[in-house]
Design a protein around this motif. Structure first.
Motif, mmCIF file in Angstrom:
data_model
loop_
_atom_site.group_PDB
_atom_site.id
_atom_site.type_symbol
_atom_site.label_atom_id
_atom_site.label_comp_id
_atom_site.label_asym_id
_atom_site.label_seq_id
_atom_site.Cartn_x
_atom_site.Cartn_y
_atom_site.Cartn_z
ATOM 1 N N TRP A 83 0.853 -1.190 0.000
ATOM 2 C CA TRP A 83 0.000 0.000 0.000
ATOM 3 C C TRP A 83 0.892 1.244 0.000
ATOM 4 O O TRP A 83 1.608 1.495 0.962
ATOM 5 N N LEU A 84 0.875 1.994 -1.082
ATOM 6 C CA LEU A 84 1.668 3.217 -1.190
ATOM 7 C C LEU A 84 0.756 4.408 -0.937
ATOM 8 O O LEU A 84 -0.138 4.691 -1.739
ATOM 9 N N MET A 85 0.976 5.103 0.173
ATOM 10 C CA MET A 85 0.090 6.201 0.572
ATOM 11 C C MET A 85 0.723 7.538 0.198
ATOM 12 O O MET A 85 1.616 8.032 0.882
ATOM 13 N N ASP A 86 0.258 8.117 -0.915
ATOM 14 C CA ASP A 86 0.750 9.429 -1.322
ATOM 15 C C ASP A 86 0.324 10.511 -0.339
ATOM 16 O O ASP A 86 1.062 11.469 -0.100
ATOM 17 N N GLU A 87 -0.875 10.365 0.195
ATOM 18 C CA GLU A 87 -1.422 11.354 1.126
ATOM 19 C C GLU A 87 -2.182 10.612 2.215
ATOM 20 O O GLU A 87 -2.639 9.482 2.011
ATOM 21 N N ILE A 88 -2.342 11.294 3.368
ATOM 22 C CA ILE A 88 -3.197 10.722 4.405
ATOM 23 C C ILE A 88 -4.332 11.707 4.678
ATOM 24 O O ILE A 88 -5.127 11.986 3.812
ATOM 25 N N TRP A 89 -4.411 12.234 5.897
ATOM 26 C CA TRP A 89 -5.509 13.128 6.244
ATOM 27 C C TRP A 89 -4.962 14.504 6.594
ATOM 28 O O TRP A 89 -3.789 14.672 6.943
ATOM 29 N N LEU A 90 -5.829 15.492 6.498
ATOM 30 C CA LEU A 90 -5.475 16.849 6.886
ATOM 31 C C LEU A 90 -5.411 16.964 8.406
ATOM 32 O O LEU A 90 -5.995 16.159 9.126
ATOM 33 N N GLY A 91 -4.696 17.980 8.870
ATOM 34 C CA GLY A 91 -4.791 18.339 10.281
ATOM 35 C C GLY A 91 -3.705 17.810 11.184
ATOM 36 O O GLY A 91 -3.647 18.188 12.356
ATOM 37 N N SER A 92 -2.823 16.952 10.684
ATOM 38 C CA SER A 92 -1.760 16.439 11.544
ATOM 39 C C SER A 92 -0.642 17.451 11.739
ATOM 40 O O SER A 92 0.072 17.415 12.729
ATOM 41 N N GLY A 93 -0.468 18.333 10.761
ATOM 42 C CA GLY A 93 0.572 19.353 10.843
ATOM 43 C C GLY A 93 -0.024 20.729 11.057
ATOM 44 O O GLY A 93 -1.222 20.873 11.326
ATOM 45 N N PRO A 94 0.809 21.769 10.952
ATOM 46 C CA PRO A 94 0.320 23.138 11.112
ATOM 47 C C PRO A 94 -0.731 23.467 10.049
ATOM 48 O O PRO A 94 -0.443 23.434 8.854
ATOM 49 N N THR A 95 -1.947 23.753 10.457
ATOM 50 C CA THR A 95 -3.011 24.015 9.494
ATOM 51 C C THR A 95 -4.172 24.717 10.189
ATOM 52 O O THR A 95 -4.114 25.024 11.378
ATOM 53 N N PHE A 97 -8.247 25.400 11.527
ATOM 54 C CA PHE A 97 -9.252 24.643 12.276
ATOM 55 C C PHE A 97 -10.152 23.865 11.336
ATOM 56 O O PHE A 97 -10.504 22.695 11.599
ATOM 57 N N LYS A 98 -10.500 24.448 10.183
ATOM 58 C CA LYS A 98 -11.349 23.771 9.206
ATOM 59 C C LYS A 98 -10.689 22.497 8.711
ATOM 60 O O LYS A 98 -11.328 21.436 8.619
ATOM 61 N N HIS A 99 -9.387 22.585 8.397
ATOM 62 C CA HIS A 99 -8.678 21.401 7.917
ATOM 63 C C HIS A 99 -8.585 20.332 8.998
ATOM 64 O O HIS A 99 -8.689 19.137 8.707
ATOM 65 N N ARG A 100 -8.392 20.740 10.232
ATOM 66 C CA ARG A 100 -8.333 19.761 11.316
ATOM 67 C C ARG A 100 -9.670 19.044 11.474
ATOM 68 O O ARG A 100 -9.720 17.844 11.735
ATOM 69 N N LEU A 101 -10.768 19.785 11.308
ATOM 70 C CA LEU A 101 -12.098 19.190 11.436
ATOM 71 C C LEU A 101 -12.353 18.190 10.304
ATOM 72 O O LEU A 101 -12.808 17.063 10.541
ATOM 73 N N VAL A 102 -12.055 18.603 9.065
ATOM 74 C CA VAL A 102 -12.213 17.691 7.929
ATOM 75 C C VAL A 102 -11.296 16.487 8.102
ATOM 76 O O VAL A 102 -11.663 15.345 7.802
ATOM 77 N N GLY A 103 -10.100 16.738 8.629
ATOM 78 C CA GLY A 103 -9.129 15.667 8.815
ATOM 79 C C GLY A 103 -9.599 14.579 9.765
ATOM 80 O O GLY A 103 -9.229 13.408 9.608
ATOM 81 N N LEU A 104 -10.403 14.937 10.754
ATOM 82 C CA LEU A 104 -10.935 13.925 11.673
ATOM 83 C C LEU A 104 -11.788 12.895 10.929
ATOM 84 O O LEU A 104 -11.705 11.687 11.187
ATOM 85 N N GLN A 106 -11.657 12.360 7.571
ATOM 86 C CA GLN A 106 -10.765 11.658 6.655
ATOM 87 C C GLN A 106 -10.005 10.549 7.377
ATOM 88 O O GLN A 106 -9.900 9.423 6.873
ATOM 89 N N ARG A 107 -9.473 10.874 8.544
ATOM 90 C CA ARG A 107 -8.666 9.904 9.291
ATOM 91 C C ARG A 107 -9.477 8.654 9.638
ATOM 92 O O ARG A 107 -9.014 7.519 9.463
ATOM 93 N N ALA A 108 -10.711 8.839 10.111
ATOM 94 C CA ALA A 108 -11.544 7.696 10.475
ATOM 95 C C ALA A 108 -11.779 6.783 9.274
ATOM 96 O O ALA A 108 -11.702 5.549 9.385
ATOM 97 N N CYS A 109 -12.048 7.377 8.116
ATOM 98 C CA CYS A 109 -12.320 6.577 6.921
ATOM 99 C C CYS A 109 -11.056 5.888 6.417
ATOM 100 O O CYS A 109 -11.090 4.709 6.019
ATOM 101 N N ILE A 110 -9.934 6.602 6.415
ATOM 102 C CA ILE A 110 -8.684 6.023 5.913
ATOM 103 C C ILE A 110 -8.234 4.872 6.802
ATOM 104 O O ILE A 110 -7.822 3.811 6.311
ATOM 105 N N LEU A 111 -8.331 5.051 8.116
ATOM 106 C CA LEU A 111 -7.922 3.981 9.023
ATOM 107 C C LEU A 111 -8.834 2.763 8.881
ATOM 108 O O LEU A 111 -8.374 1.610 8.933
ATOM 109 N N ARG A 112 -10.118 3.007 8.661
ATOM 110 C CA ARG A 112 -11.039 1.896 8.437
ATOM 111 C C ARG A 112 -10.677 1.137 7.160
ATOM 112 O O ARG A 112 -10.700 -0.095 7.116
ATOM 113 N N LEU A 113 -10.319 1.888 6.120
ATOM 114 C CA LEU A 113 -9.940 1.265 4.855
ATOM 115 C C LEU A 113 -8.663 0.444 5.014
ATOM 116 O O LEU A 113 -8.596 -0.714 4.580
ATOM 117 N N VAL A 114 -7.640 1.034 5.626
ATOM 118 C CA VAL A 114 -6.364 0.336 5.785
ATOM 119 C C VAL A 114 -6.546 -0.949 6.584
ATOM 120 O O VAL A 114 -6.024 -2.015 6.230
#
Length: 344
Positions: A83-95, A97-104, A106-114
């Motif tokens: 599995w080659l992950m070019d991108e993960i979720w928003l919000g882990s780095g400096p960004t 509040f909107k990106h952090r919220l969307v990232g939550l 994204q993260r749940a779905c990506i982790l479920r997929l993996v």
């Protein structure tokens, strides 16, 4: 593939002299149809290993891969999967509040997929994303990305000088040493506000009696307005030229002709940029103004990746050290082949 297409197509393409079968699945199909086509194709080809390049925004416009997490495990689970992950979720780095919220989400779905597809090995292309996955209990490694532009023989800057002449930029073979040419390849992100960097560069250029040209190549996409705004604001101090979309050969000549590359990506995400990796493959040093406390300074070669922030010194006007081009692709392939061999 054309987003309006509705038919699954197969073809054979030639890559470096090797014939490869290719399956095209249109986005317009529903997930059940897509997965049925993919399953039938894998059953027909019977590959020992499946390498899946994961780009969340290619599966959903907002990077929320809820449907993929439901359907892809039905096809990929149980296979020998890298599995080659070019991108993960928003919000882990400096960004924001909107990106952090969307990232939550994204993260749940990506982790479920993996966790659903159960890959044997997971690779990201930068250590920041690797650390983020490990923090969530996912065993990930880093496999440095390779550039997206093949290296061609250099022409000592002749092609680029001809482009300067056509555009009316007064850079010639005889006065080239009086100019600093900074090259931007690809997008010019509006997240970078360059005034502090450019102010320091302007003062230094005047002090040393040098001229500076910013020249871009490739598609700017939706960031064209930002390039134009910066060029308008700073056009009295620097020369700006954008060459637009060009062939791979022209881009390679460009990367061998400018003094430095300059990227609008933050340092910690440089590893996910195919354009930055193309600069490194060509031996072109990259200036990085966007730095932060999350940067891993050991990740990239310091002689080629110059993490300077808004501070620049006389070094930027010194005679450029020509680094030998060093394409990353062979090492990336060797690492993947070794991983597949170990998993047999």
């Amino acid at each position: 593939m054309d987003s309006s297409a509705t038919v699954v197509l197969t073809e054979t393409i030639l890559v470096y002299g090797v014939s490869l079968p290719v399956l095209h699945i249109p986005r317009s199909l529903g997930w059940e149809q897509r997965c049925a086509a993919l399953r039938a194709y894998l059953d027909e080809q019977q590959p020992r290993h499946v390498i899946f390049r994961f780009i969340p925004y290619s599966l959903n416009p907002k990077g929320i891969v809820r449907a993929a997490a439901r359907w892809l495990p039905r096809v990929l689970s149980g296979r020998s999967l890298l599995w080659l992950m070019d991108e993960i979720w928003l919000g882990s780095g400096p960004t924001s509040f909107k990106h952090r919220l969307v990232g939550l989400i994204q993260r749940a779905c990506i982790l479920r997929l993996v966790r659903g597809v159960k890959p044997k090995r997971i690779y990201t292309n930068n250590r920041f994303n690797t650390r983020a996955l490990r923090h969530e209990g996912v065993d990930a490694e880093t496999l440095r990305l390779f550039g997206n532009i093949p290296l061609v023989g250099g022409d000592r800057g002749v092609w680029l000088q001809a482009e300067f002449v056509k555009a009316g930029v007064p850079i010639t073979a005889t006065n080239r040493g009086q100019w600093l040419v900074l090259g931007n390849f690809g997008l010019f992100h509006s997240d970078w506000q360059p005034d502090a960097f450019l102010s320091t560069l302007r003062d230094l250029s005047k002090q040393l009696g040098k001229s500076v040209c910013f020249v871009g190549i490739g598609s700017l996409g939706s960031y064209a307005n930002h390039w134009q705004a910066v060029a308008k604001t700073w056009g009295g101090d620097f020369t700006f030229l954008h060459l637009g979309r060009r062939s791979d050969v022209e881009v390679s000549l460009f990367l061998q002709s400018v003094d430095f590359g300059i990227t609008t990506n933050p340092y910690y995400l440089v590893g996910k940029s195919g354009t930055c990796m193309a600069m490194l493959d060509h031996g072109l040093p990259i200036i990085i103004p966007r730095i932060s406390e999350v940067d891993d300074l050991t990740e990239l070669p310091a002689e080629l990746v110059i993490r300077c922030g808004d501070e620049v010194g006389d070094w930027i006007f010194a005679e450029r050290i020509r680094h030998v081009p060093d394409p990353q692709l062979p090492r990336a392939v060797d690492k993947l082949v070794a991983a597949m061999a170990a998993d047999q």
